[in-house]
Scaffold this motif. Sequence first.
Motif, PDB file in Angstrom:
ATOM      1  N   LEU A 331      71.394 127.359  56.369  1.00 29.68           N
ATOM      2  CA  LEU A 331      71.413 125.915  56.606  1.00 29.68           C
ATOM      3  C   LEU A 331      72.828 125.358  56.548  1.00 29.68           C
ATOM      4  N   TRP A 332      73.670 125.912  55.669  1.00 26.30           N
ATOM      5  CA  TRP A 332      75.070 125.463  55.628  1.00 26.30           C
ATOM      6  C   TRP A 332      75.792 125.827  56.925  1.00 26.30           C
ATOM      7  N   ARG A 333      75.611 127.052  57.398  1.00 21.38           N
ATOM      8  CA  ARG A 333      76.263 127.465  58.646  1.00 21.38           C
ATOM      9  C   ARG A 333      75.796 126.568  59.799  1.00 21.38           C
ATOM     10  N   ARG A 334      74.497 126.334  59.870  1.00 18.49           N
ATOM     11  CA  ARG A 334      73.933 125.496  60.927  1.00 18.49           C
ATOM     12  C   ARG A 334      74.517 124.093  60.870  1.00 18.49           C
ATOM     13  N   ALA A 335      74.593 123.535  59.666  1.00 18.25           N
ATOM     14  CA  ALA A 335      75.114 122.178  59.513  1.00 18.25           C
ATOM     15  C   ALA A 335      76.590 122.109  59.875  1.00 18.25           C
ATOM     16  N   MET A 336      77.375 123.065  59.398  1.00 15.60           N
ATOM     17  CA  MET A 336      78.809 123.034  59.699  1.00 15.60           C
ATOM     18  C   MET A 336      79.064 123.201  61.192  1.00 15.60           C
ATOM     19  N   SER A 337      78.294 124.063  61.845  1.00 12.55           N
ATOM     20  CA  SER A 337      78.464 124.237  63.286  1.00 12.55           C
ATOM     21  C   SER A 337      78.192 122.933  64.024  1.00 12.55           C
ATOM     22  N   ARG A 338      77.132 122.256  63.626  1.00 10.27           N
ATOM     23  CA  ARG A 338      76.773 121.020  64.327  1.00 10.27           C
ATOM     24  C   ARG A 338      77.758 119.890  64.022  1.00 10.27           C
ATOM     25  N   VAL A 339      78.142 119.754  62.766  1.00 15.06           N
ATOM     26  CA  VAL A 339      79.034 118.651  62.399  1.00 15.06           C
ATOM     27  C   VAL A 339      80.435 118.881  62.951  1.00 15.06           C
ATOM     28  N   LEU A 340      81.008 120.044  62.693  1.00 11.36           N
ATOM     29  CA  LEU A 340      82.364 120.308  63.173  1.00 11.36           C
ATOM     30  C   LEU A 340      82.399 120.417  64.694  1.00 11.36           C
ATOM     31  N   GLY A 341      81.352 121.039  65.248  1.00  7.85           N
ATOM     32  CA  GLY A 341      81.290 121.113  66.709  1.00  7.85           C
ATOM     33  C   GLY A 341      81.218 119.739  67.344  1.00  7.85           C
ATOM     34  N   GLY A 342      80.528 118.819  66.663  1.00  2.28           N
ATOM     35  CA  GLY A 342      80.470 117.449  67.163  1.00  2.28           C
ATOM     36  C   GLY A 342      81.827 116.774  67.155  1.00  2.28           C
ATOM     37  N   PHE A 343      82.614 117.043  66.113  1.00  2.00           N
ATOM     38  CA  PHE A 343      83.969 116.484  66.067  1.00  2.00           C
ATOM     39  C   PHE A 343      84.814 117.004  67.238  1.00  2.00           C
ATOM     40  N   VAL A 344      84.662 118.307  67.511  1.00  4.40           N
ATOM     41  CA  VAL A 344      85.432 118.909  68.604  1.00  4.40           C
ATOM     42  C   VAL A 344      84.969 118.348  69.942  1.00  4.40           C
ATOM     43  N   ASP A 345      83.663 118.284  70.141  1.00  2.00           N
ATOM     44  CA  ASP A 345      83.129 117.786  71.416  1.00  2.00           C
ATOM     45  C   ASP A 345      83.549 116.338  71.680  1.00  2.00           C
ATOM     46  N   ALA A 346      83.676 115.562  70.593  1.00  4.98           N
ATOM     47  CA  ALA A 346      84.082 114.160  70.749  1.00  4.98           C
ATOM     48  C   ALA A 346      85.578 113.999  70.930  1.00  4.98           C
ATOM     49  N   GLY A 347      86.317 115.096  70.843  1.00  9.48           N
ATOM     50  CA  GLY A 347      87.760 115.026  70.996  1.00  9.48           C
ATOM     51  C   GLY A 347      88.491 114.560  69.752  1.00  9.48           C
ATOM     52  N   GLU A 348      87.786 114.464  68.623  1.00  8.49           N
ATOM     53  CA  GLU A 348      88.411 114.004  67.378  1.00  8.49           C
ATOM     54  C   GLU A 348      89.188 115.124  66.681  1.00  8.49           C
ATOM     55  N   TRP A 349      88.708 116.334  66.792  1.00  5.17           N
ATOM     56  CA  TRP A 349      89.363 117.501  66.198  1.00  5.17           C
ATOM     57  C   TRP A 349      89.610 118.531  67.287  1.00  5.17           C
ATOM     58  N   SER A 350      90.588 119.383  67.034  1.00  3.67           N
ATOM     59  CA  SER A 350      90.753 120.550  67.889  1.00  3.67           C
ATOM     60  C   SER A 350      89.829 121.661  67.401  1.00  3.67           C
ATOM     61  N   ALA A 351      89.567 122.612  68.259  1.00  2.86           N
ATOM     62  CA  ALA A 351      88.749 123.758  67.866  1.00  2.86           C
ATOM     63  C   ALA A 351      89.420 124.535  66.732  1.00  2.86           C
ATOM     64  N   GLU A 352      90.748 124.596  66.771  1.00  8.51           N
ATOM     65  CA  GLU A 352      91.487 125.309  65.710  1.00  8.51           C
ATOM     66  C   GLU A 352      91.331 124.596  64.364  1.00  8.51           C
ATOM     67  N   GLN A 353      91.362 123.280  64.367  1.00 11.68           N
ATOM     68  CA  GLN A 353      91.169 122.542  63.116  1.00 11.68           C
ATOM     69  C   GLN A 353      89.766 122.763  62.562  1.00 11.68           C
ATOM     70  N   ALA A 354      88.772 122.742  63.419  1.00 10.64           N
ATOM     71  CA  ALA A 354      87.400 122.955  62.978  1.00 10.64           C
ATOM     72  C   ALA A 354      87.229 124.348  62.377  1.00 10.64           C
ATOM     73  N   ALA A 355      87.797 125.346  63.021  1.00  6.60           N
ATOM     74  CA  ALA A 355      87.702 126.713  62.498  1.00  6.60           C
ATOM     75  C   ALA A 355      88.393 126.821  61.149  1.00  6.60           C
TER      76      ALA A 355
END
Length: 376
Positions: A331-355
Amino acid sequence: MSTDLAALIDSLPLVDHHVHGASAHDLSRTAFEELITESDRPVPGWMTQFDSQVGYAILRHCAPVLGLDPHASPEEYLARRAVLGADEVNARLLEASGIGHFLIETGYRGEEILSPSGMAEVAGVPADEVVRLEAVAEQVAADGVEADAFAGRFAEALWDRTRTARGLKSIVAYRHGLDFDPAPPTPEEVTEAAGRWLASGGRVEDPVLLRHLIWTGLERGLPLQFHIGYGDPDVDLHRSDPLLLRGLIELAEPTGVPLLLLHCYPYQRHAGFLAQVYPNVYFDVGLGVNYTGARSVAVVAESLELAPFAKLLFSSDAWGPAELHHLGAVLWRRAMSRVLGGFVDAGEWSAEQAARVAVMVGAENARRVYGLGAGA
Protein backbone atom coordinates in the motif's frame (compact mmCIF):
# COMPACT_ATOMS: atom_id res chain seq x y z
CA MET A 1 2.21 8.22 -13.94
CA SER A 2 5.76 7.46 -15.03
CA THR A 3 6.28 3.73 -15.58
CA ASP A 4 9.96 4.17 -14.70
CA LEU A 5 9.06 5.77 -11.36
CA ALA A 6 6.52 3.06 -10.55
CA ALA A 7 9.06 0.37 -11.41
CA LEU A 8 11.68 1.99 -9.16
CA ILE A 9 9.26 2.21 -6.24
CA ASP A 10 8.04 -1.37 -6.75
CA SER A 11 11.60 -2.74 -6.71
CA LEU A 12 12.97 -0.60 -3.87
CA PRO A 13 14.29 -2.70 -0.92
CA LEU A 14 12.43 -0.91 1.86
CA VAL A 15 13.67 -0.41 5.40
CA ASP A 16 10.74 -1.07 7.74
CA HIS A 17 11.93 1.04 10.65
CA HIS A 18 9.14 0.02 13.04
CA VAL A 19 7.62 -3.43 12.85
CA HIS A 20 6.99 -6.53 14.94
CA GLY A 21 7.36 -10.23 14.20
CA ALA A 22 5.01 -12.35 12.13
CA SER A 23 2.78 -14.99 13.73
CA ALA A 24 4.69 -18.22 14.08
CA HIS A 25 1.59 -20.46 14.18
CA ASP A 26 -1.49 -21.23 12.13
CA LEU A 27 -4.46 -18.99 12.90
CA SER A 28 -8.14 -19.83 13.17
CA ARG A 29 -10.63 -17.51 11.49
CA THR A 30 -11.48 -15.97 14.86
CA ALA A 31 -7.83 -15.41 15.72
CA PHE A 32 -7.06 -13.99 12.27
CA GLU A 33 -9.94 -11.53 12.37
CA GLU A 34 -9.00 -10.38 15.85
CA LEU A 35 -5.49 -9.62 14.57
CA ILE A 36 -6.56 -7.45 11.63
CA THR A 37 -8.20 -4.82 13.83
CA GLU A 38 -6.93 -2.57 16.59
CA SER A 39 -10.02 -3.39 18.66
CA ASP A 40 -9.39 -5.63 21.65
CA ARG A 41 -13.05 -6.73 21.81
CA PRO A 42 -14.44 -9.95 20.28
CA VAL A 43 -15.75 -9.59 16.74
CA PRO A 44 -19.59 -9.47 16.92
CA GLY A 45 -21.31 -12.46 15.36
CA TRP A 46 -23.25 -10.27 12.93
CA MET A 47 -20.13 -8.93 11.18
CA THR A 48 -16.69 -9.85 9.88
CA GLN A 49 -13.48 -7.84 10.02
CA PHE A 50 -12.97 -8.69 6.37
CA ASP A 51 -15.64 -6.07 5.66
CA SER A 52 -13.19 -3.22 6.27
CA GLN A 53 -10.50 -1.36 4.38
CA VAL A 54 -7.77 -3.66 5.69
CA GLY A 55 -9.89 -6.76 5.06
CA TYR A 56 -10.57 -5.82 1.44
CA ALA A 57 -6.90 -4.92 0.98
CA ILE A 58 -5.90 -8.41 2.17
CA LEU A 59 -8.29 -10.04 -0.29
CA ARG A 60 -7.03 -7.79 -3.11
CA HIS A 61 -3.27 -7.72 -2.54
CA CYS A 62 -2.42 -10.83 -0.49
CA ALA A 63 -4.66 -13.38 -2.19
CA PRO A 64 -2.56 -13.46 -5.39
CA VAL A 65 0.60 -14.09 -3.35
CA LEU A 66 -1.05 -17.19 -1.93
CA GLY A 67 -2.15 -18.40 -5.38
CA LEU A 68 -5.70 -17.04 -5.46
CA ASP A 69 -7.41 -14.54 -7.72
CA PRO A 70 -7.69 -10.97 -6.43
CA HIS A 71 -10.83 -10.29 -4.40
CA ALA A 72 -11.20 -13.90 -3.24
CA SER A 73 -13.85 -14.50 -0.62
CA PRO A 74 -12.78 -14.63 3.04
CA GLU A 75 -13.65 -18.32 3.11
CA GLU A 76 -11.49 -19.06 0.06
CA TYR A 77 -8.66 -16.99 1.44
CA LEU A 78 -8.59 -18.59 4.87
CA ALA A 79 -8.94 -22.10 3.42
CA ARG A 80 -5.92 -21.47 1.18
CA ARG A 81 -4.01 -20.04 4.11
CA ALA A 82 -4.72 -23.18 6.16
CA VAL A 83 -3.60 -25.49 3.35
CA LEU A 84 -0.30 -23.66 2.93
CA GLY A 85 0.42 -23.40 6.66
CA ALA A 86 1.98 -20.55 8.63
CA ASP A 87 5.57 -21.17 7.52
CA GLU A 88 4.75 -21.04 3.81
CA VAL A 89 2.37 -18.11 4.20
CA ASN A 90 5.02 -16.14 6.08
CA ALA A 91 7.73 -16.96 3.56
CA ARG A 92 5.59 -15.95 0.58
CA LEU A 93 4.23 -12.73 2.00
CA LEU A 94 7.48 -11.50 3.54
CA GLU A 95 9.42 -12.18 0.35
CA ALA A 96 6.74 -10.51 -1.78
CA SER A 97 6.83 -7.41 0.42
CA GLY A 98 10.27 -6.51 -0.92
CA ILE A 99 11.32 -5.25 2.50
CA GLY A 100 15.11 -5.31 2.66
CA HIS A 101 15.67 -4.65 6.37
CA PHE A 102 13.42 -4.97 9.42
CA LEU A 103 13.80 -3.00 12.67
CA ILE A 104 11.73 -5.11 15.02
CA GLU A 105 10.29 -3.86 18.29
CA THR A 106 10.15 -6.86 20.62
CA GLY A 107 8.36 -5.56 23.71
CA TYR A 108 4.78 -6.69 22.97
CA ARG A 109 3.77 -10.36 23.31
CA GLY A 110 7.09 -11.40 21.87
CA GLU A 111 6.57 -15.07 22.72
CA GLU A 112 3.70 -15.27 20.17
CA ILE A 113 5.62 -13.99 17.15
CA LEU A 114 8.90 -14.49 15.32
CA SER A 115 11.97 -12.96 16.93
CA PRO A 116 14.33 -10.74 14.92
CA SER A 117 16.47 -13.76 14.11
CA GLY A 118 13.36 -15.72 13.13
CA MET A 119 12.22 -12.93 10.84
CA ALA A 120 15.67 -12.71 9.27
CA GLU A 121 15.65 -16.44 8.61
CA VAL A 122 12.20 -16.49 7.02
CA ALA A 123 12.55 -13.28 5.02
CA GLY A 124 16.21 -13.73 4.08
CA VAL A 125 17.05 -10.11 4.94
CA PRO A 126 18.62 -8.41 7.98
CA ALA A 127 16.46 -7.85 11.06
CA ASP A 128 17.64 -5.75 14.01
CA GLU A 129 15.98 -4.99 17.33
CA VAL A 130 14.28 -1.95 18.80
CA VAL A 131 13.95 -2.22 22.60
CA ARG A 132 10.89 -1.00 24.50
CA LEU A 133 11.82 1.07 27.57
CA GLU A 134 8.81 0.02 29.61
CA ALA A 135 9.49 -3.68 29.03
CA VAL A 136 13.02 -3.30 30.40
CA ALA A 137 11.75 -1.48 33.49
CA GLU A 138 9.13 -4.14 34.14
CA GLN A 139 11.75 -6.89 33.85
CA VAL A 140 13.93 -5.05 36.38
CA ALA A 141 10.97 -4.95 38.77
CA ALA A 142 10.17 -8.63 38.16
CA ASP A 143 13.77 -9.58 38.95
CA GLY A 144 13.50 -7.81 42.32
CA VAL A 145 14.90 -4.40 43.20
CA GLU A 146 14.65 -1.87 46.02
CA ALA A 147 13.18 1.53 45.26
CA ASP A 148 16.41 3.45 45.91
CA ALA A 149 18.31 1.11 43.56
CA PHE A 150 15.77 1.15 40.73
CA ALA A 151 17.29 4.01 38.69
CA GLY A 152 20.75 2.47 38.69
CA ARG A 153 19.49 -1.03 37.94
CA PHE A 154 17.32 0.22 35.10
CA ALA A 155 20.25 2.06 33.50
CA GLU A 156 22.45 -1.03 33.77
CA ALA A 157 19.74 -3.26 32.34
CA LEU A 158 19.03 -0.87 29.48
CA TRP A 159 22.67 -0.59 28.46
CA ASP A 160 23.03 -4.39 28.62
CA ARG A 161 19.77 -5.06 26.78
CA THR A 162 20.63 -2.69 23.94
CA ARG A 163 24.19 -3.76 23.17
CA THR A 164 23.18 -4.72 19.62
CA ALA A 165 19.90 -2.79 19.34
CA ARG A 166 19.34 -0.08 16.75
CA GLY A 167 16.78 1.96 18.65
CA LEU A 168 14.50 2.43 21.64
CA LYS A 169 10.75 2.91 21.95
CA SER A 170 8.43 4.47 24.53
CA ILE A 171 4.72 3.74 24.88
CA VAL A 172 4.13 6.63 27.27
CA ALA A 173 1.13 7.50 25.08
CA TYR A 174 -0.50 4.26 26.24
CA ARG A 175 0.66 4.29 29.83
CA HIS A 176 -0.15 7.92 30.66
CA GLY A 177 -0.61 10.16 27.62
CA LEU A 178 1.74 12.63 25.98
CA ASP A 179 0.63 15.47 28.27
CA PHE A 180 3.37 14.85 30.84
CA ASP A 181 5.89 17.18 32.46
CA PRO A 182 8.76 17.03 29.96
CA ALA A 183 11.55 17.79 32.44
CA PRO A 184 13.65 14.95 33.86
CA PRO A 185 12.53 14.02 37.40
CA THR A 186 14.90 14.35 40.35
CA PRO A 187 16.51 11.25 41.87
CA GLU A 188 14.31 11.71 44.94
CA GLU A 189 11.17 11.78 42.80
CA VAL A 190 12.25 8.62 40.99
CA THR A 191 12.90 6.75 44.24
CA GLU A 192 9.55 7.81 45.69
CA ALA A 193 7.68 6.83 42.51
CA ALA A 194 9.55 3.52 42.28
CA GLY A 195 8.55 2.75 45.86
CA ARG A 196 4.88 3.28 45.06
CA TRP A 197 5.07 1.17 41.90
CA LEU A 198 7.05 -1.70 43.39
CA ALA A 199 4.64 -1.88 46.33
CA SER A 200 1.55 -2.02 44.13
CA GLY A 201 2.88 -4.07 41.20
CA GLY A 202 1.47 -4.13 37.69
CA ARG A 203 2.75 -2.35 34.64
CA VAL A 204 4.68 0.91 34.88
CA GLU A 205 2.23 3.82 34.53
CA ASP A 206 3.51 6.45 36.96
CA PRO A 207 4.32 9.59 34.93
CA VAL A 208 7.42 10.27 37.02
CA LEU A 209 8.84 6.85 36.19
CA LEU A 210 7.82 7.11 32.55
CA ARG A 211 9.67 10.42 32.30
CA HIS A 212 12.69 8.83 33.94
CA LEU A 213 12.68 5.97 31.41
CA ILE A 214 12.56 8.45 28.53
CA TRP A 215 15.42 10.56 29.87
CA THR A 216 17.51 7.47 30.58
CA GLY A 217 16.80 6.42 27.01
CA LEU A 218 18.00 9.80 25.78
CA GLU A 219 21.20 9.29 27.77
CA ARG A 220 21.64 5.93 26.05
CA GLY A 221 21.75 7.87 22.80
CA LEU A 222 19.95 5.51 20.42
CA PRO A 223 17.13 6.81 18.19
CA LEU A 224 13.99 6.98 20.33
CA GLN A 225 10.58 6.05 18.94
CA PHE A 226 7.24 7.18 20.38
CA HIS A 227 3.84 5.69 19.71
CA ILE A 228 1.62 8.50 18.43
CA GLY A 229 -2.09 8.53 17.64
CA TYR A 230 -4.06 5.53 16.45
CA GLY A 231 -3.87 2.28 18.36
CA ASP A 232 -5.97 -0.10 20.40
CA PRO A 233 -8.49 1.16 23.01
CA ASP A 234 -5.76 1.23 25.66
CA VAL A 235 -4.64 4.56 24.19
CA ASP A 236 -6.56 7.77 24.93
CA LEU A 237 -6.46 9.16 21.41
CA HIS A 238 -6.87 12.83 22.24
CA ARG A 239 -3.88 12.58 24.63
CA SER A 240 -1.67 11.03 21.95
CA ASP A 241 -1.47 14.10 19.71
CA PRO A 242 2.23 14.68 18.95
CA LEU A 243 1.87 18.42 19.57
CA LEU A 244 1.77 17.51 23.27
CA LEU A 245 5.42 16.40 22.97
CA ARG A 246 6.67 19.86 22.04
CA GLY A 247 8.18 20.52 25.47
CA LEU A 248 10.13 17.25 25.47
CA ILE A 249 11.24 17.79 21.88
CA GLU A 250 12.74 21.15 22.78
CA LEU A 251 14.40 19.93 25.99
CA ALA A 252 15.81 16.87 24.21
CA GLU A 253 17.10 18.76 21.18
CA PRO A 254 20.59 19.42 22.65
CA THR A 255 21.13 15.66 23.08
CA GLY A 256 21.09 15.18 19.31
CA VAL A 257 19.01 12.02 19.72
CA PRO A 258 16.54 11.49 16.85
CA LEU A 259 12.91 11.34 18.04
CA LEU A 260 10.75 9.24 15.75
CA LEU A 261 6.99 9.70 15.84
CA LEU A 262 5.30 6.46 14.85
CA HIS A 263 2.00 5.98 12.98
CA CYS A 264 0.62 9.48 13.75
CA TYR A 265 -2.84 8.91 12.20
CA PRO A 266 -5.02 11.02 12.42
CA TYR A 267 -2.35 13.54 13.48
CA GLN A 268 -0.02 13.12 10.49
CA ARG A 269 -0.21 16.82 9.64
CA HIS A 270 0.72 17.72 13.23
CA ALA A 271 3.69 15.37 12.99
CA GLY A 272 4.69 16.96 9.69
CA PHE A 273 4.75 20.38 11.35
CA LEU A 274 6.97 19.12 14.18
CA ALA A 275 9.32 17.43 11.71
CA GLN A 276 9.55 20.67 9.75
CA VAL A 277 10.43 22.95 12.64
CA TYR A 278 12.55 20.70 14.88
CA PRO A 279 15.73 19.09 13.56
CA ASN A 280 15.49 16.12 15.95
CA VAL A 281 11.98 15.01 14.86
CA TYR A 282 11.09 12.38 12.25
CA PHE A 283 7.82 10.56 11.57
CA ASP A 284 5.96 7.89 9.63
CA VAL A 285 2.33 6.99 8.90
CA GLY A 286 2.80 3.22 9.12
CA LEU A 287 -0.17 1.85 11.01
CA GLY A 288 -2.56 4.24 9.31
CA VAL A 289 -1.59 3.01 5.84
CA ASN A 290 -2.69 -0.59 6.44
CA TYR A 291 -5.95 0.28 8.13
CA THR A 292 -7.03 2.90 5.60
CA GLY A 293 -6.51 0.49 2.69
CA ALA A 294 -7.84 1.96 -0.54
CA ARG A 295 -7.82 5.41 1.11
CA SER A 296 -4.18 5.17 2.17
CA VAL A 297 -3.10 7.27 -0.81
CA ALA A 298 -4.64 10.29 0.94
CA VAL A 299 -2.79 9.56 4.19
CA VAL A 300 0.56 9.24 2.42
CA ALA A 301 -0.15 12.42 0.44
CA GLU A 302 -0.78 14.36 3.65
CA SER A 303 2.46 13.04 5.13
CA LEU A 304 4.32 14.69 2.23
CA GLU A 305 2.86 18.16 2.76
CA LEU A 306 5.01 19.98 5.34
CA ALA A 307 8.01 18.00 6.45
CA PRO A 308 11.36 18.03 4.67
CA PHE A 309 11.57 14.74 2.84
CA ALA A 310 14.67 13.72 4.81
CA LYS A 311 12.47 13.56 7.93
CA LEU A 312 9.89 11.00 6.73
CA LEU A 313 10.34 7.21 7.01
CA PHE A 314 8.54 4.04 5.94
CA SER A 315 7.09 1.57 8.43
CA SER A 316 4.35 -1.04 8.48
CA ASP A 317 3.96 -1.53 12.27
CA ALA A 318 2.81 -5.03 11.36
CA TRP A 319 2.26 -7.44 14.25
CA GLY A 320 1.07 -11.01 13.80
CA PRO A 321 -0.34 -12.02 10.39
CA ALA A 322 2.30 -11.61 7.71
CA GLU A 323 -0.44 -10.09 5.57
CA LEU A 324 0.11 -6.87 7.52
CA HIS A 325 3.84 -6.84 6.74
CA HIS A 326 3.10 -7.36 3.05
CA LEU A 327 0.27 -4.82 2.94
CA GLY A 328 2.33 -2.17 4.69
CA ALA A 329 4.80 -2.33 1.81
CA VAL A 330 2.31 -2.82 -1.04
CA LEU A 331 0.00 0.00 0.00
CA TRP A 332 2.91 2.38 0.65
CA ARG A 333 4.45 1.65 -2.76
CA ARG A 334 1.06 2.10 -4.43
CA ALA A 335 0.44 5.39 -2.63
CA MET A 336 3.89 6.81 -3.34
CA SER A 337 3.64 5.89 -7.01
CA ARG A 338 0.30 7.64 -7.34
CA VAL A 339 1.18 10.72 -5.30
CA LEU A 340 4.67 11.32 -6.67
CA GLY A 341 3.61 10.32 -10.16
CA GLY A 342 0.84 12.88 -9.93
CA PHE A 343 3.35 15.58 -9.06
CA VAL A 344 5.43 14.62 -12.09
CA ASP A 345 2.44 14.44 -14.43
CA ALA A 346 1.33 17.90 -13.28
CA GLY A 347 4.77 19.31 -14.05
CA GLU A 348 5.37 20.24 -10.40
CA TRP A 349 8.29 17.84 -9.91
CA SER A 350 10.80 16.26 -12.21
CA ALA A 351 10.94 12.49 -12.50
CA GLU A 352 14.41 12.62 -10.92
CA GLN A 353 13.09 14.51 -7.89
CA ALA A 354 10.27 12.01 -7.43
CA ALA A 355 12.67 9.07 -7.60
CA ARG A 356 14.99 10.75 -5.09
CA VAL A 357 12.17 11.27 -2.58
CA ALA A 358 10.90 7.70 -2.96
CA VAL A 359 14.33 6.27 -2.18
CA MET A 360 14.88 8.68 0.72
CA VAL A 361 11.60 7.86 2.43
CA GLY A 362 11.58 4.18 1.61
CA ALA A 363 15.11 3.36 2.73
CA GLU A 364 17.84 6.01 2.87
CA ASN A 365 16.44 8.09 5.73
CA ALA A 366 16.15 5.06 7.99
CA ARG A 367 19.63 3.88 7.04
CA ARG A 368 21.03 7.27 8.04
CA VAL A 369 19.06 7.69 11.27
CA TYR A 370 19.72 4.16 12.57
CA GLY A 371 23.27 3.82 11.22
CA LEU A 372 22.48 0.85 8.99
CA GLY A 373 25.03 1.66 6.31
CA ALA A 374 24.46 1.55 2.56
CA GLY A 375 21.71 -0.63 1.15
CA ALA A 376 22.02 -3.49 -1.25
